[in-house]
Write a protein that holds these residues in place. Structure first.
Motif, PDB file in Angstrom:
ATOM      1  N   SER A  68       3.528 -22.724  72.725  1.00 28.56           N
ATOM      2  CA  SER A  68       4.005 -23.130  74.045  1.00 28.56           C
ATOM      3  C   SER A  68       3.063 -22.550  75.092  1.00 28.56           C
ATOM      4  O   SER A  68       2.437 -21.515  74.872  1.00 28.56           O
ATOM      5  CB  SER A  68       5.438 -22.637  74.277  1.00 28.56           C
ATOM      6  OG  SER A  68       5.901 -23.036  75.562  1.00 28.56           O
ATOM      7  N   ILE A  69       2.960 -23.249  76.232  1.00 31.05           N
ATOM      8  CA  ILE A  69       2.146 -22.713  77.319  1.00 31.05           C
ATOM      9  C   ILE A  69       3.093 -22.148  78.374  1.00 31.05           C
ATOM     10  O   ILE A  69       4.013 -22.841  78.815  1.00 31.05           O
ATOM     11  CB  ILE A  69       1.245 -23.801  77.955  1.00 31.05           C
ATOM     12  CG1 ILE A  69       0.499 -24.610  76.884  1.00 31.05           C
ATOM     13  CG2 ILE A  69       0.261 -23.163  78.941  1.00 31.05           C
ATOM     14  CD1 ILE A  69      -0.416 -23.815  75.980  1.00 31.05           C
ATOM     15  N   GLY A  70       2.868 -20.901  78.747  1.00 29.05           N
ATOM     16  CA  GLY A  70       3.700 -20.248  79.748  1.00 29.05           C
ATOM     17  C   GLY A  70       2.872 -19.812  80.940  1.00 29.05           C
ATOM     18  O   GLY A  70       1.701 -20.179  81.074  1.00 29.05           O
ATOM     19  N   THR A  71       3.488 -19.024  81.810  1.00 26.70           N
ATOM     20  CA  THR A  71       2.747 -18.460  82.941  1.00 26.70           C
ATOM     21  C   THR A  71       3.115 -16.985  83.074  1.00 26.70           C
ATOM     22  O   THR A  71       4.186 -16.561  82.640  1.00 26.70           O
ATOM     23  CB  THR A  71       3.089 -19.165  84.272  1.00 26.70           C
ATOM     24  OG1 THR A  71       4.492 -18.979  84.556  1.00 26.70           O
ATOM     25  CG2 THR A  71       2.776 -20.652  84.211  1.00 26.70           C
ATOM     26  N   ASP A  72       2.206 -16.220  83.681  1.00 27.79           N
ATOM     27  CA  ASP A  72       2.338 -14.768  83.744  1.00 27.79           C
ATOM     28  C   ASP A  72       1.886 -14.295  85.122  1.00 27.79           C
ATOM     29  O   ASP A  72       0.724 -14.412  85.477  1.00 27.79           O
ATOM     30  CB  ASP A  72       1.451 -14.172  82.630  1.00 27.79           C
ATOM     31  CG  ASP A  72       1.665 -12.680  82.402  1.00 27.79           C
ATOM     32  OD1 ASP A  72       1.710 -11.936  83.405  1.00 27.79           O
ATOM     33  OD2 ASP A  72       1.734 -12.255  81.233  1.00 27.79           O
ATOM     34  N   THR A  73       2.864 -13.793  85.904  1.00 25.04           N
ATOM     35  CA  THR A  73       2.559 -13.289  87.250  1.00 25.04           C
ATOM     36  C   THR A  73       2.609 -11.761  87.254  1.00 25.04           C
ATOM     37  O   THR A  73       1.852 -11.113  87.972  1.00 25.04           O
ATOM     38  CB  THR A  73       3.558 -13.884  88.266  1.00 25.04           C
ATOM     39  OG1 THR A  73       3.524 -15.302  88.144  1.00 25.04           O
ATOM     40  CG2 THR A  73       3.218 -13.494  89.694  1.00 25.04           C
TER      41      THR A  73
END
Lengths: 485, 96
Positions: free
Chosen positions: A168-173
């Motif tokens: 899966s592609i996620g995001t990281d802030t």
């Protein structure tokens, strides 16, 4: 079906063991069977996934491979736009929003022949460390359903962990890929700031947000980085460098532990660290020394300020980015004849956003408001630069920085819901890499006595994903963590 | 910095967000705790702050060329209220 990696699926296609439609059907069946409980998906692209998979069967039969992910089922965090599909960002605000265009991440996956299965659950607008702030209900941790899967990419992590997607592609802030990967016992990789285009990825904090893969192996992380990286003129923060070629380098394998020095900031591993995590981490350091890695104690004197710095910068940028949700052009919108324009805005924003999003918008509005800007925002930017400087100094003597990914084991659902500060402190070890714009990866390496996964975090020098993945691959072999929930 | 109801209401007004009455106390509490934590930054020594802001050479701006944009019907697809090629916004001019 035992959980599979991208590499093993691609190999199966090439050995004519199975076809894309068969793998896709198995995954869709598994999702139907267990996802009503785990809640890892917000929307499922059942029809288009099957249709595309059947088309790809033909390519695979003929041996026409577009890439290593050709025919491989992959899902996306529900923050990436896919034209004509819902994109909720975990919020009531966007519960009816149909994307007008494609994100670059989606287009690259599509171009490479991936089968897109659907969109994963997440904390509302990616604000959270537990996936409990989603308007669509919390995701459960597949290792223990009373525990959170981490967040904000908790749906992605839990889906990969439970075998409901191959990747899966996620995001990281501030840790939103690495912390859930750690909690769910999988690999989560945040590349350097600007490495992967953010065009069509809903903005939270624009100076920190970065996309990346949640997968079951370091090789898979390399495969997806190679596909997703590269300059994109539609994202002004995209780094003007060609795509990476990390997978080939990993496959050649011409590197060994004694080529690398690992830095450990022991000063950061103080009181707040869970004792069981500390013990396992110390044992790992010993075994890494035994196989030839050099270990060095390093100092990151300003990393202790990272969470405080983050909670000025991220909410400030969020308060600006989320000002676009007003109920005029799209999103949640209710109107009554006698309301003024201002009342209309307030009504839509108050009903469309959940409490955590409101809290962060208000925190940011406060930090940026008249009389406070210098004391908060400007100060935070200065300290961000000091943290960058700390890492630059560290990288003069080490190849990467090693810590546990999370200071604690997966916590109970509901445990921190009413204590935002406690929730914020879960990201104490992941936030420094976002502030310093560095590539950082979480690899599972141990299980607790209570059968919960523990993740190791490796942070590399800016834009040197290749070296970071080489070291990660060596450590992955050393720890040989092969447990599944 | 002490956080009281007045401050929370002021920020909520600036943010165009209203907080339900029964939630104000918990907002005051969490705001106080978070701002107290952020005050940690006051103990950061600024000695090391002579860092020149080095612009990253890898970022670039695009050429000044005409690019295709979304067609108007696509832009208006999600509009809650529209009229022809326009979004309908509430009246902002007061009548006499």
């Amino acid at each position: 079906m035992k959980r599979m990696s991208i590499e093993s699926v691609a190999k199966g296609f090439r050995n004519k063991e199975f076809l894309p439609s068969e793998i896709t059907k198995i995954l869709l069946k598994n999702i139907k069977k267990i996802d009503s409980e785990l809640n890892t998906y917000i929307s499922l692209f059942e029809e288009s996934a099957l249709k595309n998979a059947i088309l790809f069967d033909d390519d695979i039969n003929k041996g026409n491979y577009k890439s290593l992910i050709h025919g491989v089922p992959i899902s996306l965090k529900d923050i990436f736009l896919v034209k004509d599909e819902l994109c909720t960002c975990g919020s009531r605000m966007l519960s009816n929003y149909i994307s007008n265009y494609n994100s670059t991440v989606y287009e690259k996956l599509q171009y490479s022949g991936a089968v897109i299965l659907g969109k994963n659950n997440m904390d509302e607008f990616a604000m959270g460390s537990s996936t409990e702030t989603s308007f669509y209900g919390p995701t459960l941790n597949p290792w223990n359903k009373d525990k959170v899967p981490g967040g904000s990419s908790g749906g992605s992590a839990a889906a990969v962990s439970a075998g409901l997607t191959i990747a899966s592609i996620g995001t990281d802030t501030g840790g939103s890929i690495r912390q859930p990967a750690s909690f769910c016992g999988i690999v989560g990789f945040k590349p350097s700031y600007g490495r992967i285009s953010r065009f069509g990825m809903i903005a939270f904090s624009s100076s920190l947000d970065q996309a990346g893969p949640l997968v079951t192996s370091v090789n898979d992380a390399a495969i997806l980085l190679d596909i997703l990286s590269g300059f994109d003129s539609k994202d002004s923060t995209s780094v003007n460098l060609p795509s990476t070629q990390c997978y080939k380098v990993l496959k050649k394998g011409k590197f060994a532990p004694n080529n690398f020095t690992l830095g450990v900031p022991f000063e950061l591993l103080g009181d707040g660290l869970d004792e069981e995590i500390r013990k396992n981490f110390e044992m790992l350091i010993k075994s890494l020394t035994n196989v030839g890695f050099k270990i060095k104690n390093i100092s990151l004197p300003n990393a202790q300020f990272a969470v405080a710095t983050y909670y000025i910068i991220a909410p400030s940028e969020a308060s600006s980015n989320l000002s676009r949700y007003d109920g005029v052009r799209y999103g949640f919108s209710e109107d009554s004849e006698d309301s003024t324009l201002e009342e209309f805005y307030i009504n839509n924003r108050s009903k469309g956003f959940g409490d955590e999003v409101k809290r962060r918008i208000m925190l940011g509005t406060y930090s940026l408001s008249s009389g406070y800007y210098d004391a908060y925002y400007l100060k935070a930017i200065k300290i961000k630069n000091m943290i960058i400087n700390d890492f630059n100094n560290a990288f003069k003597g080490v190849d990467c920085v090693l810590t546990p990914t999370s200071p604690e084991l997966p916590f109970d659902i509901g445990e921190k819901r009413n204590d935002p500060l406690k929730m914020y402190l879960s990201d104490i070890l992941t936030i420094p890499a976002n502030l310093a714009e560095l590539p950082s990866i979480s690899i599972p390496f141990a299980l607790s006595m209570t059968n919960l996964p523990i993740g190791l975090q490796l942070t590399g020098n800016k834009l040197d994903e290749e070296k970071l993945l080489k070291i990660s691959s060596l450590i992955e072999k050393e720890v040989s963590f092969d447990k599944e929930p | 910095m002490s956080v009281d109801k007045e401050l929370v209401l002021k920020i909520s007004k600036l943010s165009r967000i209203s907080i339900e009455d029964d939630k104000i106390d918990s907002f005051i509490k969490s705001f106080s705790e978070i701002l107290a934590y952020i005050d940690l930054l006051n103990s950061a020594s600024e000695n090391g702050l002579k860092i020149k802001e080095k612009r990253n050479v890898h970022y670039s701006i695009r050429d000044d060329e005409l690019i295709s944009k979304l067609p108007i019907d696509e832009v208006l697809k999600n509009a809650p209220r529209k009229d022809g090629n326009f979004f309908i916004v509430k009246k902002v001019i007061e009548e006499d």
